[in-house]
Design a protein around this motif. Structure first.
Motif, short mmCIF file in Angstrom:
data_model
loop_
_atom_site.label_atom_id
_atom_site.label_comp_id
_atom_site.label_asym_id
_atom_site.label_seq_id
_atom_site.Cartn_x
_atom_site.Cartn_y
_atom_site.Cartn_z
N PHE A 40 0.82 -1.21 0.00
CA PHE A 40 0.00 0.00 0.00
C PHE A 40 0.85 1.26 0.00
O PHE A 40 0.44 2.31 -0.45
CB PHE A 40 -0.93 -0.01 1.22
N ASN A 41 2.05 1.14 0.55
CA ASN A 41 3.04 2.22 0.53
C ASN A 41 2.59 3.45 1.33
O ASN A 41 2.48 4.56 0.81
CB ASN A 41 3.36 2.63 -0.91
N PHE A 42 2.36 3.22 2.62
CA PHE A 42 2.11 4.33 3.55
C PHE A 42 3.15 4.21 4.67
O PHE A 42 2.83 3.79 5.79
CB PHE A 42 0.69 4.26 4.10
N PRO A 43 4.40 4.54 4.39
CA PRO A 43 5.49 4.33 5.36
C PRO A 43 5.53 5.36 6.47
O PRO A 43 6.55 5.98 6.73
CB PRO A 43 6.74 4.41 4.47
N HIS A 44 4.43 5.55 7.14
CA HIS A 44 4.32 6.52 8.22
C HIS A 44 3.71 5.85 9.46
O HIS A 44 2.52 6.02 9.75
CB HIS A 44 3.48 7.72 7.79
N PRO A 45 4.50 5.06 10.18
CA PRO A 45 3.96 4.28 11.32
C PRO A 45 3.38 5.14 12.44
O PRO A 45 2.41 4.75 13.08
CB PRO A 45 5.16 3.48 11.80
N ILE A 46 3.97 6.30 12.69
CA ILE A 46 3.44 7.15 13.76
C ILE A 46 2.07 7.69 13.37
O ILE A 46 1.15 7.72 14.19
CB ILE A 46 4.40 8.33 14.05
N THR A 47 1.92 8.07 12.12
CA THR A 47 0.63 8.55 11.64
C THR A 47 -0.44 7.47 11.75
O THR A 47 -1.56 7.73 12.20
CB THR A 47 0.73 9.01 10.17
N LEU A 48 -0.09 6.25 11.35
CA LEU A 48 -1.03 5.14 11.43
C LEU A 48 -1.43 4.87 12.88
O LEU A 48 -2.61 4.65 13.19
CB LEU A 48 -0.42 3.89 10.81
N THR A 49 -0.46 4.92 13.77
CA THR A 49 -0.73 4.69 15.19
C THR A 49 -1.63 5.79 15.75
O THR A 49 -2.53 5.53 16.55
CB THR A 49 0.58 4.62 15.99
N MET A 50 -1.40 7.04 15.34
CA MET A 50 -2.24 8.14 15.79
C MET A 50 -3.67 7.99 15.29
O MET A 50 -4.62 8.34 16.00
CB MET A 50 -1.64 9.47 15.32
N ILE A 51 -3.83 7.47 14.09
CA ILE A 51 -5.18 7.21 13.58
C ILE A 51 -5.89 6.18 14.46
O ILE A 51 -7.06 6.35 14.82
CB ILE A 51 -5.11 6.71 12.12
N HIS A 52 -5.16 5.13 14.84
CA HIS A 52 -5.73 4.12 15.73
C HIS A 52 -6.13 4.72 17.07
O HIS A 52 -7.21 4.44 17.61
CB HIS A 52 -4.73 2.99 15.96
N MET A 53 -5.24 5.52 17.63
CA MET A 53 -5.50 6.12 18.94
C MET A 53 -6.68 7.08 18.89
O MET A 53 -7.54 7.09 19.77
CB MET A 53 -4.26 6.85 19.45
N GLY A 54 -6.72 7.91 17.85
CA GLY A 54 -7.82 8.85 17.72
C GLY A 54 -9.15 8.14 17.55
O GLY A 54 -10.16 8.52 18.17
N PHE A 55 -9.17 7.12 16.71
CA PHE A 55 -10.40 6.36 16.48
C PHE A 55 -10.85 5.65 17.75
O PHE A 55 -12.04 5.68 18.11
CB PHE A 55 -10.16 5.35 15.35
N SER A 56 -9.92 5.00 18.44
CA SER A 56 -10.26 4.27 19.66
C SER A 56 -10.76 5.20 20.75
O SER A 56 -11.73 4.90 21.45
CB SER A 56 -9.03 3.50 20.16
N GLY A 57 -10.09 6.35 20.89
CA GLY A 57 -10.53 7.32 21.89
C GLY A 57 -11.92 7.85 21.60
O GLY A 57 -12.73 8.04 22.51
N ALA A 58 -12.21 8.09 20.30
CA ALA A 58 -13.53 8.61 19.92
C ALA A 58 -14.63 7.58 20.18
O ALA A 58 -15.70 7.91 20.69
CB ALA A 58 -13.52 8.99 18.44
N VAL A 59 -14.35 6.31 19.87
CA VAL A 59 -15.33 5.24 20.12
C VAL A 59 -15.57 5.08 21.61
O VAL A 59 -16.71 4.92 22.07
CB VAL A 59 -14.86 3.92 19.49
#
Length: 360
Positions: A40-59
């Protein structure tokens, strides 16, 4: 009638275990696919982790504050500042380093390195004074370490940077486990999966923002980012589902069953990764080293299960089927950790051998 009830219970138990293994393996493979430049070529692990954290916190906020599915705990500012903040810092670090390892080493080798998790937890617990040095556990840790060294020596695509990232993430997770015992448990604070996400995910998001701003933001150009809403949404949703699957599994089974399921999951994941990702080539030394490490892990699991059962008072014996009260022996390696199911397993849950309960 009784036989039908037993069959239904067994079916539900094995179904929950199947879902846990499926989600745990799937999230890791999904993360690797998203992050890898070859796919998929999204070599931004911190960004991906922040997406997970933001989504989980919102839920979690939705479930607690709006739908009121569960009630928030009695969290004071002092407890949050002295307990949740440092735990979140190490949690964010473990996710950052662990997910970054996907860019440098294979999924199969990452799973082999995760066998070091009990070694890291044991060492950190001794240093922090929450565990006493024991000869039997120490010998198991030596066996695990030897196995990991042999496996690393046999790795065809060995990468020092990726290995250092993964090992650093493992020790950061070990520190989080010990801090959870020392800080939260001694405060008498008990968090279920939803309240854990509610308090820790937003704080972890803030901690991740600093390295993201310094390291990833300058290199990110919107015009070059391959952003697909459904890819990231489904990825975050799978990671969140993994968290809740651990909740269901622990509620329907015992510690021994979960440990066996974790070992089975690791072997399945290693096998699948070699099929899905061609670069995950396995050698004879890889398999031999991991088998040696796994023997140490299995013996370690046996010792911990035995300790939990023998250390309970006669009136407080924990049955093989653990209920939702989550009454475990309060040791750093025995604490239920919904937020890590996953170092590398979706950023919120899951990780390999991040806790005895999960093993993962």
């Amino acid at each position: 009638m009784a036989a039908k009830m037993i069959n239904k219970t067994l079916f539900l138990t094995y179904f929950c275990l199947f879902i846990y293994i499926l989600l745990s393996s799937g999230v890791i493979l999904y993360n690797k696919w998203v992050l890898s430049p070859k796919y998929f070529n999204f070599p931004h692990p911190i960004t991906l982790t922040m997406i997970h954290m933001g989504f989980s916190g919102a839920v979690a906020f939705l479930l607690i504050r709006i739908l009121k599915v569960v009630s928030p705990v009695n969290m004071t500012f002092e407890i949050y500042a002295t307990c949740v903040v440092p735990i979140s810092a190490f949690f964010a670090s473990s996710l950052w380093f662990g997910n970054t390892a996907y860019l440098h080493i294979s999924v199969a080798f990452i799973q082999m390195l995760k066998a070091l998790m009990p070694v890291a937890t044991f060492v950190v617990a001794i240093v922090c004074g929450t565990e006493k040095a024991r000869c039997d556990v120490f010998l198991n840790m030596v066996l695990v370490s030897i196995g990991v060294v042999v496996s690393s020596y046999g790795e065809i695509h060995f990468n020092v940077v990726g290995t250092l990232y993964q090992v650093t993430g493992i020790f950061a997770e070990a520190l989080r486990l010990v801090l959870t015992q020392v800080l939260l448990q001694k405060k008498g604070l008990s968090l279920n999966p939803i309240t854990s996400l509610y308090y820790i995910a937003p704080c972890s998001f803030v901690f991740l923002f600093v390295p993201w701003y310094l390291l990833e933001k300058p290199a990110m150009e919107v015009s070059q980012i391959q952003f697909n809403f459904w890819i990231f949404f489904s990825n975050a949703l799978c990671a969140l589902a993994l968290n809740f699957s651990i909740f269901l599994v622990i509620g329907r089974t015992g510690a021994v069953t979960i440990r066996v399921a974790g070992v089975l999951k690791d072997w399945i994941l290693i096998a699948l990764s070699t099929v899905i990702f061609p670069e995950s080539t396995m050698t004879g030394l890889n398999i031999t080293g991991y088998a040696i490490a796994l023997c140490g892990v299995v013996m370690y699991n046996y010792i911990k299960v035995k300790d939990v059962r023998t250390s309970q008072q006669p009136t407080e014996i924990i049955p093989d089927r653990i209920t939702k009260d989550w009454r475990f022996e309060k040791r750093p390696s025995d604490i239920y950790e919904p937020l890590n199911a996953a170092n590398n397993e979706g950023s919120i849950g899951g990780n390999g051998f991040t806790s005895d309960i999960e093993r993962r």
